[in-house]
Design a protein around this motif. Sequence first.
Motif, short mmCIF file in Angstrom:
data_model
loop_
_atom_site.label_atom_id
_atom_site.label_comp_id
_atom_site.label_asym_id
_atom_site.label_seq_id
_atom_site.Cartn_x
_atom_site.Cartn_y
_atom_site.Cartn_z
N VAL A 52 0.87 -1.16 0.00
CA VAL A 52 0.00 0.00 0.00
C VAL A 52 0.91 1.22 0.00
O VAL A 52 1.83 1.31 0.81
N THR A 53 0.67 2.13 -0.93
CA THR A 53 1.53 3.31 -1.04
C THR A 53 0.70 4.52 -1.45
O THR A 53 -0.36 4.38 -2.04
N GLY A 54 1.20 5.66 -1.14
CA GLY A 54 0.56 6.90 -1.56
C GLY A 54 1.14 7.44 -2.84
O GLY A 54 0.80 8.54 -3.28
N ASP A 55 2.03 6.68 -3.46
CA ASP A 55 2.67 7.12 -4.70
C ASP A 55 1.70 7.13 -5.87
O ASP A 55 0.66 6.47 -5.85
N GLN A 62 6.34 0.62 -10.74
CA GLN A 62 7.77 0.34 -10.83
C GLN A 62 8.29 -0.25 -9.52
O GLN A 62 9.08 -1.20 -9.53
N ALA A 63 7.84 0.29 -8.39
CA ALA A 63 8.27 -0.24 -7.09
C ALA A 63 7.81 -1.69 -6.94
O ALA A 63 8.58 -2.55 -6.49
N ALA A 64 6.57 -1.98 -7.33
CA ALA A 64 6.05 -3.35 -7.25
C ALA A 64 6.88 -4.29 -8.11
O ALA A 64 7.23 -5.40 -7.69
N ARG A 65 7.23 -3.86 -9.30
CA ARG A 65 8.06 -4.69 -10.18
C ARG A 65 9.44 -4.90 -9.56
O ARG A 65 9.97 -6.02 -9.58
N ASP A 66 10.04 -3.83 -9.04
CA ASP A 66 11.37 -3.94 -8.43
C ASP A 66 11.37 -4.89 -7.23
O ASP A 66 12.38 -5.53 -6.94
N LEU A 67 10.24 -4.97 -6.54
CA LEU A 67 10.14 -5.81 -5.34
C LEU A 67 9.67 -7.23 -5.65
O LEU A 67 9.57 -8.06 -4.77
N GLY A 68 9.38 -7.51 -6.93
CA GLY A 68 8.90 -8.83 -7.29
C GLY A 68 7.46 -9.06 -6.91
O GLY A 68 7.03 -10.19 -6.70
N LEU A 69 6.67 -7.97 -6.81
CA LEU A 69 5.27 -8.08 -6.43
C LEU A 69 4.33 -8.11 -7.63
O LEU A 69 3.12 -8.07 -7.47
N GLY A 70 4.89 -8.15 -8.82
CA GLY A 70 4.06 -8.21 -10.02
C GLY A 70 3.68 -6.84 -10.53
O GLY A 70 4.24 -5.83 -10.12
N SER A 71 2.70 -6.84 -11.42
CA SER A 71 2.31 -5.57 -12.04
C SER A 71 0.81 -5.30 -11.89
O SER A 71 0.26 -4.46 -12.58
N SER A 72 0.16 -5.99 -10.97
CA SER A 72 -1.26 -5.74 -10.71
C SER A 72 -1.37 -4.64 -9.67
O SER A 72 -1.39 -4.89 -8.47
N VAL A 73 -1.40 -3.40 -10.14
CA VAL A 73 -1.44 -2.23 -9.26
C VAL A 73 -2.75 -1.50 -9.49
O VAL A 73 -3.17 -1.29 -10.63
N HIS A 74 -3.40 -1.11 -8.41
CA HIS A 74 -4.71 -0.47 -8.50
C HIS A 74 -4.70 0.86 -7.75
O HIS A 74 -4.11 0.97 -6.68
N GLY A 75 -5.39 1.84 -8.29
CA GLY A 75 -5.54 3.12 -7.62
C GLY A 75 -6.56 3.02 -6.49
O GLY A 75 -7.39 2.10 -6.47
N ALA A 76 -6.51 3.96 -5.57
CA ALA A 76 -7.41 3.94 -4.42
C ALA A 76 -8.88 3.98 -4.83
O ALA A 76 -9.74 3.41 -4.15
N SER A 77 -9.17 4.58 -5.97
CA SER A 77 -10.56 4.69 -6.41
C SER A 77 -11.16 3.33 -6.76
O SER A 77 -12.39 3.20 -6.82
N THR A 78 -10.34 2.32 -6.97
CA THR A 78 -10.86 0.99 -7.32
C THR A 78 -11.10 0.11 -6.08
O THR A 78 -11.63 -0.97 -6.21
N LEU A 79 -10.71 0.60 -4.91
CA LEU A 79 -10.85 -0.19 -3.69
C LEU A 79 -12.21 0.02 -3.06
O LEU A 79 -12.78 1.11 -3.11
N SER A 80 -12.73 -1.02 -2.45
CA SER A 80 -13.98 -0.95 -1.74
C SER A 80 -13.68 -1.11 -0.25
O SER A 80 -13.19 -2.16 0.18
#
Length: 88
Positions: A52-55, A62-80
Amino acid sequence: ETPTCQISTEEHLSGSCSWRFVGMIPLLDKVRSDSKPSIAKTRTMGVEVKMVTGDLLPVALQAARDLGLGSSVHGASTLSLPGAEGSQ
């Protein structure tokens, strides 16, 4: 012709001068060197790791990719969020 501001924000806000766009510099937050190994070790213990990041999304991706967390990144507006307007 309106003079170009040197540094003074007051001049800019008063409208007595204008700013001129000269370029863009991309910024990237480097991940800590111990983060990727820590995430890998945590995963071996059966923990599902989420970030979870505010970036902005491109920086988070890019941070997720660098950390090996994949590329499924979602903005806060998509969260319930529970209890939030419109959530289940």
